[in-house]
Design an enzyme around this catalytic site. Structure first.
Site, PDB file in Angstrom:
ATOM      1  N   HIS A 138       0.830  -1.209   0.000  1.00  0.00           N
ATOM      2  CA  HIS A 138       0.000   0.000   0.000  1.00  0.00           C
ATOM      3  C   HIS A 138       0.862   1.256   0.000  1.00  0.00           C
ATOM      4  CE1 HIS A 138      -2.945   3.023   1.060  1.00  0.00           C
ATOM      5  NE2 HIS A 138      -3.868   2.160   0.669  1.00  0.00           N
ATOM      6  N   HIS A 177      -7.382  -2.252  -4.378  1.00  0.00           N
ATOM      7  CA  HIS A 177      -6.073  -1.832  -4.914  1.00  0.00           C
ATOM      8  C   HIS A 177      -5.501  -2.890  -5.866  1.00  0.00           C
ATOM      9  CE1 HIS A 177      -5.473   1.908  -2.878  1.00  0.00           C
ATOM     10  NE2 HIS A 177      -5.641   1.377  -1.678  1.00  0.00           N
TER      11      HIS A 177
END
Ligand code: CO
Length: 294
Positions: A179, A241
């Site tokens: 991330h 994501h």
């Protein structure tokens, strides 16, 4: 005839009865010990991604039989979206309040975050707030995220190496998409890259929001003349994501950008919570948190 030992025994029985009566008298009553586990993930709105969290749930219950396992999602946005679909998930604070009300005396909270960043530090404050409340729980401990102590970085690098795509050839790169964050804990990503480079120079770490960036990964791929790369998330779940930023069809997804660079991409949509070697690290941290309850 009375023997001295009988008299002693009688006195002891009376003494114990008196003690017992005192223990059960109103306010002096001791609440029974009740230990539990609270697993805290960021959460995901992708239904298929939740299987990875179910996997951790199953493994945690198997490793800690007799301890009730509950869940909380730390992302308000994720909880709200799920609530719209009729799926109720507690925040960490709500879950702890419920456990307090349900008579838990000792709770080990386990963070399913990857690094000790903003999400983890928020959780730490919540856990601290629930420790020592009047009529509350006796002890609440917190287990560290995947990458916390120096040994975790080595263990995580080994977990990566143990879970490389089976069809990957030696001259093909494996790119892990983390991330990333503006928080100082972002340092764990370059830290992990350092450990990995010593094991396999073609296993690269990149992040969506921090360092190393996608451009750093592209530079490394060009320098090593890589023609094919496997993309996999370095996140607990293969959620939004992974599906969009990593493997999506849009022009700015990692897959599209690297393909345009001449690197054939093979996405692997599997979160780390689905991979035994990573789950073991989280559960070792939970074990430490459970041991600290005593
Ligand atoms: Co994000």
């Amino acid at each position: 005839m009375f023997k001295a030992s009988h008299v002693c025994g009688l006195v002891l029985v009376i003494f114990l009865l008196a003690l017992g009566a005192q223990a059960f008298a109103g306010h002096g009553a001791e609440k029974p010990t009740k230990k539990g586990i609270l697993l805290v993930a960021f959460g995901t709105t992708v239904p298929e991604a939740r299987a990875a969290l179910d996997n951790i749930d199953t493994k945690a219950k198997a490793r800690f039989p007799g301890l009730e396992v509950r869940w909380a999602y730390s992302s308000r946005i994720v909880r709200q979206k799920l609530a719209g679909q009729g799926l109720q998930f507690d925040s960490p604070a709500m879950a702890l309040a419920r456990m307090m009300d349900d008579g838990f005396t000792h709770v080990a909270v386990q963070s399913l975050q990857t690094i000790p960043g903003e999400e983890f530090h928020g959780l730490q404050k919540t856990v601290a707030a629930f420790s020592g409340l009047p009529k509350g729980m006796d002890r609440v401990t917190l287990g560290l995220p995947l990458l916390a102590e120096p040994a975790d970085v080595e263990a995580c690098a080994k977990a990566v190496m143990a879970s490389l795509p089976p069809d990957r050839k030696k001259n093909e790169a494996v790119i892990l998409m983390g991330h990333g964050t503006h928080h100082p804990a972002n340092i764990y990503y370059p830290g992990l890259q350092y450990s990995l480079s010593r094991l396999d120079p073609l296993v690269l770490v990149g992040t969506v929001e921090g360092t190393p960036s996608l451009d750093d990964v592209r530079t490394a791929l060009k320098a090593r003349k890589v023609k094919k790369a496997w993309l996999q998330p370095l996140m607990a779940v293969s959620g939004d994501h992974a599906m969009n930023d990593m493997a999506g069809e849009e022009d700015d997804s990692w897959k599209s950008v690297l393909t345009a660079d001449g690197v054939a991409c093979e996405p692997v949509l599997r979160g780390t919570a689905d991979i035994p070697a990573f789950v073991d690290i989280w559960l070792d941290h939970l074990q430490a948190a459970v041991e600290r309850l005593n």
